[in-house]
Enzyme design. Sequence first.
Site, short mmCIF file in Angstrom:
data_model
loop_
_atom_site.label_atom_id
_atom_site.label_comp_id
_atom_site.label_asym_id
_atom_site.label_seq_id
_atom_site.Cartn_x
_atom_site.Cartn_y
_atom_site.Cartn_z
N HIS A 95 41.31 -20.13 -39.61
CA HIS A 95 41.52 -18.66 -40.38
C HIS A 95 42.92 -18.28 -38.71
CE1 HIS A 95 40.52 -17.05 -44.08
NE2 HIS A 95 39.56 -17.74 -43.70
N HIS A 101 36.50 -24.15 -40.42
CA HIS A 101 36.43 -23.24 -41.50
C HIS A 101 37.18 -22.07 -40.48
CE1 HIS A 101 36.58 -20.72 -45.28
NE2 HIS A 101 36.97 -20.21 -44.86
N GLU A 102 36.50 -21.12 -40.06
CA GLU A 102 36.70 -20.09 -39.56
C GLU A 102 37.70 -20.49 -38.12
OE1 GLU A 102 35.60 -17.81 -40.73
OE2 GLU A 102 34.08 -18.71 -42.13
N GLY A 153 30.16 -16.61 -42.52
CA GLY A 153 31.75 -16.75 -41.89
C GLY A 153 32.42 -16.35 -41.68
N GLN A 167 40.55 -12.10 -40.84
CA GLN A 167 39.93 -11.15 -42.67
C GLN A 167 39.53 -10.01 -42.27
OE1 GLN A 167 37.55 -14.50 -42.73
NE2 GLN A 167 38.25 -14.75 -45.22
N CYS A 182 35.49 -19.42 -50.13
CA CYS A 182 36.65 -18.37 -48.67
C CYS A 182 36.28 -16.95 -49.17
CB CYS A 182 38.03 -18.81 -48.37
SG CYS A 182 39.08 -17.37 -46.77
N LEU A 183 36.10 -16.10 -48.22
CA LEU A 183 35.92 -14.52 -48.76
C LEU A 183 37.48 -14.04 -49.12
CD1 LEU A 183 33.12 -13.44 -46.58
CD2 LEU A 183 32.73 -13.59 -49.15
#
Length: 167
Positions: free
Chosen positions: A132, A128-129, A44, A49, A86-87
């Site tokens: 963000h 989660h997304e 995701g 990001q 998380c990236l």
Amino acid sequence: MDEIRIYPDPLLMKKAVPLQDIDGKVKEIVDRMIETMYGNRGIGLAAPQIGILSQIIVVGLEDRWTALINPELIEGEGESVLYEGCLSLPTIEVPVKRKEKVFIQARDLDGKKMNLEVSGFPSRVYQHEIDHLHGILIIHYISRLKRKLLIKKMVKGSKNFFKNPGS
Ligand SMILES: [Zn+2]
């Protein structure tokens, strides 16, 4: 492929703005997000990001991807806790309590209204997304002290990573 913003990049803590027009420009951003997500083996990604403060998320599960524009959590049921990464926070994993099942309203790439009902692991990824887009990261679910310790570890870990690429 775009560069992923890494914590503490201030953009990651800002609120993304809803889109009024869903045009070719948005499709271009989604293409970049998908390339960046798969290029980093993510499941995701949210537009902030890659440095874009618009309400766009992509989720890639089971060999297909979904893009949501202006996603909104309408309702949730049940609860579960699971470790998440998380990236934008390399090497960090923290337990996050989320709704087991959620209802989401959004627009698709044609601007059409979408209603999603997701449960289990996919539901967690969508939540989660969407977090963000509100400037919320997984480390905001743990205590300030624990967060400090983890960030220290993350910075050290990524320094070692850059010293020994490939390891
Ligand atoms: Zn993330």
